[in-house]
Design an enzyme around this catalytic site. Structure first.
Site, short mmCIF file in Angstrom:
data_model
loop_
_atom_site.label_atom_id
_atom_site.label_comp_id
_atom_site.label_asym_id
_atom_site.label_seq_id
_atom_site.Cartn_x
_atom_site.Cartn_y
_atom_site.Cartn_z
CB THR A 18 -0.91 0.05 1.25
OG1 THR A 18 -0.08 -0.18 2.40
CG2 THR A 18 -2.00 -1.00 1.21
CB SER A 49 30.24 -6.85 5.09
OG SER A 49 29.30 -7.84 5.39
CG LEU A 104 12.41 -9.80 9.03
CD1 LEU A 104 13.11 -10.55 10.16
CD2 LEU A 104 10.96 -9.50 9.43
CG ASP A 148 10.80 -1.68 4.09
OD1 ASP A 148 9.64 -1.70 4.50
OD2 ASP A 148 11.25 -2.51 3.28
CE1 TYR A 197 7.41 -3.97 -3.02
CE2 TYR A 197 8.33 -2.58 -4.75
CZ TYR A 197 7.77 -2.71 -3.49
OH TYR A 197 7.57 -1.61 -2.71
C1 GLA Z 1 9.05 -3.98 0.54
C2 GLA Z 1 9.22 -2.50 0.15
C3 GLA Z 1 8.23 -1.62 0.91
C4 GLA Z 1 6.81 -2.15 0.80
C5 GLA Z 1 6.76 -3.65 1.12
C6 GLA Z 1 5.40 -4.24 0.87
O1 GLA Z 1 9.43 -4.17 1.87
O2 GLA Z 1 10.54 -2.08 0.42
O3 GLA Z 1 8.34 -0.30 0.46
O4 GLA Z 1 6.27 -1.87 -0.46
O5 GLA Z 1 7.70 -4.38 0.35
O6 GLA Z 1 4.47 -3.69 1.73
#
Ligand code: GLA
Length: 344
Positions: A18, A49, A104, A148, A197
């Site tokens: 969304t 790393s 995550l 995120d 995606y």
């Molecule tokens: C990934 C993307 C976010 C979001 C989610 C799905 O984590 O980085 O911006 O779109 O997928 O909610």
């Protein structure tokens, strides 16, 4: 200047797929994340790393194409440096407690940790999150939304974040004392994630051509779409937006049973209408729902593998390995100290 910068990963409780249409999301930071230790100064960014081979060696005055940087993990580092254009470089090490590919928010946590280590202004979280979102687009070409990055930089302990991804206004919603969040890894890597995606994102744009912005469309508007795939995509987004506010209210009011039902409804929507679940994720959700003390569970993040999030009574015993459990954690932070003066 010796420093330690930290940025958390996140789990999203509601509002997946969304954010990139300017809809609503309800994520929280978790206690796993990315730490960078090092010394600021010079005009190079040089990071090793613990997890990956190679070194990110970035000259601050020459990062025109982050997507061409080697090794590939260093592209995120280069892109953040290119966006921030810091005055001082950094020599240090990246330590991560976030398993990669589990959904995550590990790349956002890396970006925000790099930005924080480079001296980004944490008092302006939106600017930092937007710079890191652009960095992700440039580094790996994934057209991610802002969720995120924004939760990694603006999270507050004990609160979930209700973010309006159009106005970018954030409300901090208290998490109930008698609830706990549990994250379980399906063990399925999210290999399809970036291409699928981008496809979902363009399907949402196609639906918007028909009924206008999905952030303000209603579930009834979605039902007017003739194309069955676009109708299901729009149905997910419009119902999910409504579930964000319902879950925020349920958590604030301590209605954990209802909150759990909302998670289950969201999983069905992501599975049936948005087509981002897998058999392994579905099985995990069914199994978790059968455990006493679990109020509800759903896939979290982009889907196509990765993790399931469950809302439980504290200390609920589960028969599967738990990746993380707890209450909402705080966002990015940095501690700096001047080098110790030489003895004598
Ligand atoms: C990934 C993307 C976010 C979001 C989610 C799905 O984590 O980085 O911006 O779109 O997928 O909610």
């Amino acid at each position: 200047m010796a420093l330690r910068a930290w940025a958390p990963g996140r789990v999203n409780l509601m509002g997946d797929h969304t954010d990139y249409v300017g809809g609503l999301v309800l994520p929280m930071a978790i206690g796993l994340g990315v730490e960078i230790t090092g010394d600021r100064g010079g005009d190079w960014l040089m990071l090793g790393s613990e997890r990956y081979d190679g070194v990110a060696e970035i000259p601050l005055d020459d990062v025109t194409d982050p997507a061409a940087v080697e090794p590939p993990w260093a592209r995120y580092v280069a892109a953040v440096a290119s966006e921030l254009q810091p005055n001082d470089g950094l020599v240090g090490m990246i330590h991560s407690s976030l398993p990669p590919g589990t959904g995550l928010g590990s790349s956002a946590a890396l970006e925000i940790a790099v930005a924080t280590a480079l001296g980004a202004d944490l008092d302006d979280p939106l600017a930092v999150a937007e710079a890191c979102q652009r960095a992700e687009h440039r580094a790996v070409g994934v057209p991610c939304g802002i969720m995120d990055q924004l939760v990694a930089v603006s999270a507050v302990a004990g609160r979930v974040l209700r973010i309006d991804c159009d106005s970018l206004a954030i409300q901090h919603v208290p998490f109930p004392d008698d609830g706990e969040i549990v994250v379980v890894d399906s063990g399925e890597p999210r290999e399809l994630a970036s291409s699928a995606y981008a496809q979902r994102r363009s399907e949402c744009e196609a639906a918007e051509q028909l009924i206008g912005p999905l952030r303000s469309a209603t579930p009834a508007d979605a039902e007017t779409i003739d194309d069955p795939v676009l109708r299901r995509r729009a149905r997910h987004v419009t119902t999910e937006n409504d579930r964000v506010d319902a879950l925020a209210a349920a958590l604030a009011g301590g209605q954990l049973r209802y909150a759990g039902e909302l998670l289950v409804a969201s999983h069905a929507s992501l599975r049936d209408d948005f087509d981002v679940s897998t058999a392994a994720l579905d099985d995990l959700v069914v199994m978790l729902r059968g455990v006493p003390g679990v109020f509800g569970a759903r896939v979290t993040g982009a889907g196509f593998g990765g993790c399931v999030v469950a809302l439980c009574q504290p200390k609920t015993r589960l028969k599967v390995p738990v990746l993380w459990r707890g209450r909402p954690a705080a966002g990015a932070s940095v501690t700096e100290r001047a080098p110790a003066s030489p003895a004598g």
